[in-house]
Design an enzyme around this catalytic site. Structure first.
Site, PDB file in Angstrom:
ATOM      1  N   ASP A  30     -35.985  -7.232 -35.098  1.00 39.43           N
ATOM      2  CA  ASP A  30     -35.382  -6.645 -36.296  1.00 39.43           C
ATOM      3  C   ASP A  30     -36.270  -6.926 -37.519  1.00 39.43           C
ATOM      4  OD1 ASP A  30     -32.186  -5.728 -36.974  1.00 39.43           O
ATOM      5  OD2 ASP A  30     -33.456  -6.321 -38.662  1.00 39.43           O
ATOM      6  N   ILE A  31     -36.412  -5.926 -38.367  1.00 36.74           N
ATOM      7  CA  ILE A  31     -37.284  -6.058 -39.547  1.00 36.74           C
ATOM      8  C   ILE A  31     -36.687  -7.013 -40.587  1.00 36.74           C
ATOM      9  CG2 ILE A  31     -36.374  -4.187 -41.009  1.00 36.74           C
ATOM     10  CD1 ILE A  31     -39.297  -3.201 -41.280  1.00 36.74           C
ATOM     11  N   ASN A  87     -22.579  -2.710 -33.715  1.00 34.36           N
ATOM     12  CA  ASN A  87     -21.807  -2.259 -34.872  1.00 34.36           C
ATOM     13  C   ASN A  87     -21.498  -0.779 -34.695  1.00 34.36           C
ATOM     14  OD1 ASN A  87     -22.006  -4.792 -36.204  1.00 34.36           O
ATOM     15  ND2 ASN A  87     -24.053  -4.262 -36.948  1.00 34.36           N
ATOM     16  N   GLY A  93     -20.756  -2.081 -40.543  1.00 32.74           N
ATOM     17  CA  GLY A  93     -22.137  -2.472 -40.840  1.00 32.74           C
ATOM     18  C   GLY A  93     -23.199  -1.665 -40.132  1.00 32.74           C
ATOM     19  N   GLN A  94     -22.806  -0.589 -39.434  1.00 31.30           N
ATOM     20  CA  GLN A  94     -23.848   0.227 -38.793  1.00 31.30           C
ATOM     21  C   GLN A  94     -24.620   0.983 -39.862  1.00 31.30           C
ATOM     22  OE1 GLN A  94     -22.548   3.026 -35.758  1.00 31.30           O
ATOM     23  NE2 GLN A  94     -24.652   3.468 -35.128  1.00 31.30           N
ATOM     24  N   SER A  95     -25.936   0.859 -39.824  1.00 37.84           N
ATOM     25  CA  SER A  95     -26.776   1.538 -40.811  1.00 37.84           C
ATOM     26  C   SER A  95     -27.756   2.507 -40.167  1.00 37.84           C
ATOM     27  CB  SER A  95     -27.535   0.510 -41.662  1.00 37.84           C
ATOM     28  OG  SER A  95     -28.344  -0.301 -40.838  1.00 37.84           O
ATOM     29  N   HIS A 100     -27.360   0.862 -30.651  1.00 39.12           N
ATOM     30  CA  HIS A 100     -28.280  -0.230 -30.313  1.00 39.12           C
ATOM     31  C   HIS A 100     -27.497  -1.523 -30.205  1.00 39.12           C
ATOM     32  CE1 HIS A 100     -28.025   0.281 -34.667  1.00 39.12           C
ATOM     33  NE2 HIS A 100     -28.117  -1.030 -34.750  1.00 39.12           N
ATOM     34  N   HIS A 102     -27.600  -5.547 -30.816  1.00 40.49           N
ATOM     35  CA  HIS A 102     -28.249  -6.678 -31.481  1.00 40.49           C
ATOM     36  C   HIS A 102     -28.163  -7.899 -30.573  1.00 40.49           C
ATOM     37  CE1 HIS A 102     -28.174  -5.108 -35.767  1.00 40.49           C
ATOM     38  NE2 HIS A 102     -27.236  -4.333 -35.228  1.00 40.49           N
TER      39      HIS A 102
END
Ligand code: 5GP
Ligand code: ZN
Length: 114
Positions: A30-31, A87, A93-95, A100, A102
């Site tokens: 994750d970035i 999410n 909180g899904q952006s 996917h 986590h």
């Protein structure tokens, strides 16, 4: 060109720190990590959210969990524990609207999550 960030990462149009790839999924770091280990397991197939899954996607989603478990072992998280999260929807909180998983670990995890 796809508008979807994770489709573009899967297609290698956007660079990412890849930790796993097979014919059905990739995993990247994750970035903006929320824990010392924060990986994203991403199916190659574009599915926006958990609510968009079809019966045919059951095996794929199981595969994502197995990849998360394999990566948890590789990251030496078995003993301390880790969290696997999907999410679903902006309120949770899904952006990025490409489903996917986590994988978070390497620090204590509180419950309930925020
Ligand atoms: P969500 O909020 O949709 O559950 O998770 C999306 C995740 O993707 C976030 O944790 C966010 O930090 C991560 N992310 C967003 N853009 C990028 C990117 O360009 N590269 C990587 N590696 N992760 C990203
Ligand atoms: Zn996509």
């Amino acid at each position: 060109m796809s508008e979807c960030l994770f489709c573009r990462i899967v297609a290698k149009e956007v660079p990412a720190r890849l930790v796993f790839a097979d014919d059905r999924a990739v995993a990247i770091r994750d970035i903006n990590p929320q824990a010392p280990t924060h990986l994203l397991v991403i199916p190659r197939k574009h599915i926006p959210t958990l609510l968009d899954l079809a019966d045919d996607d059951a095996s794929l989603m199981g595969h994502l969990q197995l990849v998360a478990a394999k990566l948890a072992r590789e990251e030496k998280l078995e003993e301390r524990g880790f969290r696997v999260v999907i999410n679903c929807g902006e309120g949770a909180g899904q952006s990025v609207f490409h489903v996917h998983v986590h994988l978070l670990g390497g620090r204590p995890m509180r419950w309930p999550p925020g």
